[in-house]
Design a protein around this motif. Structure first.
Motif, short mmCIF file in Angstrom:
data_model
loop_
_atom_site.label_atom_id
_atom_site.label_comp_id
_atom_site.label_asym_id
_atom_site.label_seq_id
_atom_site.Cartn_x
_atom_site.Cartn_y
_atom_site.Cartn_z
N ALA A 122 -16.09 -9.36 -26.85
CA ALA A 122 -15.21 -8.49 -26.08
C ALA A 122 -15.08 -7.06 -26.60
O ALA A 122 -15.94 -6.23 -26.37
N ASN A 123 -14.00 -6.77 -27.33
CA ASN A 123 -13.73 -5.39 -27.72
C ASN A 123 -14.76 -4.82 -28.69
O ASN A 123 -14.94 -3.61 -28.78
N ILE A 427 -8.66 -1.13 -20.00
CA ILE A 427 -9.47 -2.30 -19.68
C ILE A 427 -10.88 -1.90 -19.23
O ILE A 427 -11.05 -1.07 -18.35
N SER A 428 -11.86 -2.49 -19.87
CA SER A 428 -13.24 -2.56 -19.42
C SER A 428 -13.88 -1.20 -19.14
O SER A 428 -13.73 -0.25 -19.90
N GLN A 450 -2.50 -2.91 -23.81
CA GLN A 450 -3.55 -3.92 -23.96
C GLN A 450 -4.94 -3.28 -23.87
O GLN A 450 -5.15 -2.34 -23.11
N GLN A 452 -8.97 -4.64 -23.38
CA GLN A 452 -9.84 -5.80 -23.16
C GLN A 452 -10.94 -5.47 -22.17
O GLN A 452 -10.99 -4.37 -21.63
N LYS A 456 -8.43 -12.66 -17.94
CA LYS A 456 -8.72 -13.97 -18.53
C LYS A 456 -9.40 -14.89 -17.51
O LYS A 456 -10.28 -15.68 -17.87
N ALA A 474 -9.15 -16.23 -28.99
CA ALA A 474 -8.53 -14.99 -29.45
C ALA A 474 -7.85 -15.15 -30.81
O ALA A 474 -7.70 -14.19 -31.56
N THR A 480 -11.41 -10.66 -29.14
CA THR A 480 -11.24 -11.26 -27.83
C THR A 480 -9.78 -11.30 -27.39
O THR A 480 -9.48 -11.72 -26.27
N TYR A 482 -5.99 -9.57 -26.43
CA TYR A 482 -5.63 -8.49 -25.52
C TYR A 482 -4.66 -7.48 -26.14
O TYR A 482 -4.59 -6.33 -25.69
N PHE A 487 -6.66 -5.01 -31.46
CA PHE A 487 -7.66 -3.94 -31.30
C PHE A 487 -7.62 -3.00 -32.50
O PHE A 487 -8.66 -2.58 -33.01
#
Length: 560
Positions: A122-123, A427-428, A450, A452, A456, A474, A480, A482, A487
């Motif tokens: 993820a991150n 996000i993303s 958050q 991510q 989810k 996570a 992974t 949020y 992070f």
């Protein structure tokens, strides 16, 4: 009699693809399988790692010209980009950039076969893909960066943005290029928006023929290695490097402005459809009194004194001036607009208009400051995601996001202190577009802040896990999670600003954040460090980016 046997590039694996394109015997791989540099984050989640982490990177020659060659292995975790894989790609491009700066011409070819961020990391994927973006845009100033999308998987997610940043894109008709995969769009927006099982719809929207016909890719090629190599040689032989699509803001923004979002593809063809019911979220009509504002707009107003009602071209993209250190600074934010032209970008998402407008504003700031002091640029980040929609993919939202990435990276390289201030969700692809190219990232310490890759629900669907399993992962792999503290543990943040009221800030709250902004601008001016700074924070050095740091060290040793 010698037979002329054609070699399909799409049918080869990553290593074979590279060797099929370079001059025979010229390829030297770095951090190959026998170096055993695999992901340290997969085993804990029950995933068997691969010894080269699904990326082949090295140097070779094409018609005698030195090239860095990079290929993703689609058969390993869908070509997903995690910490090691992403760092290998970024490091190879960074070393090619260093060669060029030192007077050794080195071109770059990237063979895409990837679903984007590896969701099990993820991150880490977001951080390393941002570093890939930074390297492509910097290297592109010295030498063409050629992207090849031969087929099998294609280029999706944050790596589709990478493809959008390339100088030249070569695709077969079997190639696919898309920010949001059809399954993810269906999950997030419903089957009426995009039926992922309608293969004709998929190819008519994101296939290689569609992309080249509409100008989103440059060359539609036969799936034959020698022909693709000829196309690459043709690009290298050019005397002049063309302006990349992602920097051609006015052209593509004008195209977006001609789109009628009320037309959609149906099995009977393109038809006018009824206007969609407005999303029932906490969005608000821009400029309407007495309604709840997003955090992005609240903090934009706090710094500039302006509101969304002052924006005329695209009301969901805010750009205004304030001060830092008693000097002019520009602030940008993306906010909800329930009357936005594109229904899938009404809740603060980064969509077609938002990406191109961010790029336009940042480049206007650069032009205004050309030949003078470079003002700080602050990206106020509260973006729930990129927009998930059919129109968005058809009209190249990946390129819209690439345009914003390109502009922020260009401003940073030009000497503008660029700061991302996360006040809500990051996000993303939205965060990749609006925030991750900053010299420094700051964030409010709040449970609703958050970072991510996707929801989810979508993460569970793509990785074939339950939501409970996603949540359990996570606990083992902070990348992974949020929450913003997880992070921060990865080393990406410059500072986590505490004791701030994020939704109803008092004067003291604003003053405290302004103080942090002043300190951060001074730090940037003193050190002049870009994204590499994230590898030198205390959290990164103490383990948050251990694999990234080691990959770069080993790559540099083998490069020499």
């Amino acid at each position: 009699m010698k037979l002329n046997i054609k070699e399909s590039l799409a049918e080869l694996n990553a290593r074979e693809r590279v060797k099929a394109l370079v001059d025979k015997g010229s390829f030297h791989e770095f951090l190959g399988p026998f170096d055993g540099k695999e992901s340290p984050h997969l085993a804990a989640q029950g995933v068997v790692p691969q010894s080269d982490d699904g990326v082949v990177a090295g140097k070779g020659t094409i018609d005698g010209l030195s090239c860095v060659m990079i290929a993703m292995e689609g058969d390993f975790q869908g070509g997903g980009i995690g910490e090691v894989a992403g760092s290998k790609i970024a490091a190879a491009l960074e070393l090619a950039l260093k060669d060029n700066k030192n007077g050794t011409p080195t071109h770059a070819v990237i063979i895409f076969d990837t679903g984007g961020v590896r969701l099990q990391e993820a991150n880490y994927g977001l951080l390393t893909i941002a570093e890939i973006h930074a390297a492509i845009t910097a290297l592109r100033e010295y030498s063409p960066v050629i992207g090849v999308i031969p087929g099998k998987i294609g280029a999706f997610g944050g790596m589709a943005i990478s493809a959008g940043l390339c100088s030249t894109l070569i695709m077969t008709k079997e190639g696919r290029l898309c920010l949001n995969g059809p399954e993810v769009i269906e999950q997030e927006a419903g089957i009426a928006e995009f039926d992922s099982k309608d293969r004709l719809l998929v190819w008519r929207t994101i296939g290689g023929m569609q992309r080249t016909t509409t100008g989103f890719a440059d060359v539609l090629t036969e799936d034959e290695a020698t022909i693709i190599k000829e196309h690459i040689s043709d690009v290298f032989s050019k005397k002049q490097i063309d302006v990349p699509r992602s920097a051609n803001v006015e052209k593509f923004l004008s195209i977006v402005n001609t789109i009628d979002p009320s037309f959609k593809y149906t099995p009977e063809g393109f038809q006018h459809v009824a206007a969609e019911t407005k999303n029932k979220c906490n969005n608000h009509k821009v400029g309407q009194q007495g309604t709840k504002k997003s955090r992005g707009e609240i903090w934009f107003e706090a710094f500039t004194g302006k509101s969304a009602i002052d924006m005329h071209e695209v009301p969901s993209v805010l750009c205004g001036e304030g001060t830092i250190n008693n000097e002019k600074a520009s602030f940008l934010s993306v906010v909800p607009d329930e009357e936005g032209r594109f229904p899938r970008a009404r809740n603060g998402e980064v969509g077609l208009e938002q990406g191109w407008m961010l790029a336009k504003y940042v480049r206007e700031i650069m032009e205004e400051d050309k030949g003078s002091d470079k003002r700080p640029i602050v990206a106020i980040v509260d973006v729930p995601s990129q927009a998930y929609g059919y129109n968005e993919e058809l009209a190249g939202i990946y390129l819209s996001c690439a345009a914003a990435v390109d502009a922020y990276a260009a401003a940073r390289r030009a000497g503008h202190p660029v700061i991302a201030l996360i006040v809500g969700k990051a996000i993303s692809g939205a965060f990749l577009s609006h925030g991750l190219q900053a010299n420094r990232i700051l964030a409010l310490d709040d449970e609703n802040v958050q970072v991510q890759v996707m929801s989810k629900q979508s993460a569970a669907r793509i990785t074939l896990r339950t939501i409970e399993q996603v949540e359990e992962a996570a606990k083992k792999v902070p990348a992974t999670a949020y929450d913003v503290r997880s992070f921060a543990a990865l080393g990406g943040l410059q500072e986590l600003i505490q004791d701030i009221e994020p939704e109803q800030p008092e004067k003291e709250d604003v003053a405290s954040v302004e103080k942090t902004l002043r300190k951060t601008v001074n730090d940037i001016k003193k050190s002049n460090a870009g994204l590499e700074h994230r590898l030198n924070t205390p959290e990164a050095l103490s383990g948050g980016r251990k694999a990234s740091i080691e990959v770069r060290k080993l790559m540099e040793e083998q490069w020499k």
